[in-house]
Scaffold this active site. Sequence first.
Site, PDB file in Angstrom:
ATOM      1  N   HIS A 163      -5.383 -10.128  -3.495  1.00 17.73           N
ATOM      2  CA  HIS A 163      -5.786  -8.900  -4.194  1.00 17.73           C
ATOM      3  C   HIS A 163      -4.800  -8.582  -5.317  1.00 17.73           C
ATOM      4  O   HIS A 163      -5.195  -8.165  -6.405  1.00 17.73           O
ATOM      5  CB  HIS A 163      -5.819  -7.713  -3.219  1.00 17.73           C
ATOM      6  CG  HIS A 163      -7.152  -7.505  -2.577  1.00 17.73           C
ATOM      7  ND1 HIS A 163      -7.514  -8.128  -1.414  1.00 17.73           N
ATOM      8  CD2 HIS A 163      -8.216  -6.746  -2.953  1.00 17.73           C
ATOM      9  CE1 HIS A 163      -8.751  -7.755  -1.091  1.00 17.73           C
ATOM     10  NE2 HIS A 163      -9.193  -6.913  -1.998  1.00 17.73           N
TER      11      HIS A 163
ATOM     12  N   TYR B 136      -0.687  -3.625   1.520  1.00 21.97           N
ATOM     13  CA  TYR B 136      -1.829  -2.855   1.014  1.00 21.97           C
ATOM     14  C   TYR B 136      -1.478  -2.024  -0.196  1.00 21.97           C
ATOM     15  O   TYR B 136      -2.338  -1.636  -0.979  1.00 21.97           O
ATOM     16  CB  TYR B 136      -2.423  -1.985   2.128  1.00 21.97           C
ATOM     17  CG  TYR B 136      -2.873  -2.880   3.242  1.00 21.97           C
ATOM     18  CD1 TYR B 136      -4.030  -3.649   3.088  1.00 21.97           C
ATOM     19  CD2 TYR B 136      -2.113  -3.050   4.386  1.00 21.97           C
ATOM     20  CE1 TYR B 136      -4.425  -4.546   4.065  1.00 21.97           C
ATOM     21  CE2 TYR B 136      -2.498  -3.944   5.371  1.00 21.97           C
ATOM     22  CZ  TYR B 136      -3.661  -4.698   5.202  1.00 21.97           C
ATOM     23  OH  TYR B 136      -4.037  -5.600   6.152  1.00 21.97           O
TER      24      TYR B 136
END
EC number: 6.5.1.4
Length: 366
Positions: A320, A294
């Site tokens: 991402h 993350y």
Amino acid sequence: MEGQRVEVDGGIMEGGGQILRVSTALSCLLGLPLHVQKIRAGRSTPGLRPQHLSGLEMVRDLCDGHLEGAEIGSTEITFTPEKIKGGVHTADTKTAGSVCLLMQVSMPCVLFAASPSELRLKGGTNAEMAPQIDYTMMVFKPIAEKFGFTFNCDIKTRGYYPKGGGEVIVRMSPVKRLDPINLTDRGSVTKIYGRAFVAGVLPLKVAKDMAAAAVRCIRKEIRDLYVSIQPVQEPRDQAFGNGSGIIIVAETSTGCLFAGSSLGKRGVNADKVGIEAAEMLLTNLRHGGTVDEYLQDQLIIFMALANGISRIKTGPVTLHTQTAIHFAEQLAKAKFTVKKSEEEEDAAKDTYIIECEGIGMANPHL
């Protein structure tokens, strides 16, 4: 001016709100007029959602820019940035839209403002599909500050799905330039700690069960470390609505931080929530990188802006992260390379080095 607009396809790669956050922040920082189309084209509810809209409006306000097409459901926007200014800025998703995602889009911008900023962000602090505010404070903050800036985040009220209603106040001063970072030495895990929380009508027992299940799960794999997870009942006056969740952080001898987190949902047993967070943490510890999955993508924009060469060691590179790199290269012209780590200890693992030659963005006001 029209000719110099940067065209961004919002439907490629991650195809969601992240493209919007990275491209509008860079547009604002670099003074590049921007046209984004096919926004969230592949999502079940395509186009702008309330949190994307409040993020866009916030960046517009940060720089007195001009924004067209910004309404709920819109799949196309045009943004013309002006000068970034400090001062007080407010953004309110009016939903459980994540305040952490509002921070993601606005923080890089205000680092290059003329004066200190105060960001008043309203929405969900512990919301689905986004970092929890505890992650932002416990993991993102200490690592991001290695780029040579500091910020202060005051959690006034916590807010949960579906109503939101949380508020955080972020204060930060501008910098002349960002330093590059070198996070390639993982070290060994020295401590594991966390918090399991309940808010509103949920009993503290739920937090205790989450914490106990998480500790049992981690113990199976890591026997020699004390694992301390505090069960917390959020004070009534500091939480809006009902919610529960857990975040567990592992710290290493070289100062690397990894986390696993999970939110409680109606009908999901508390043990299961605790175990999910523990397993996420353990997965992130197995790959031998220096950041968890993350943090990976959240560091890309700062690496792109930094003055020099940054390196981070990661596990598998997420979509991402690939997306953030793509747009940092397209808009900022930073140069990234991603290659498999060649160190012996990583031979059997899926470990990568992401290297970036940053553009050395300088604050024109300082």
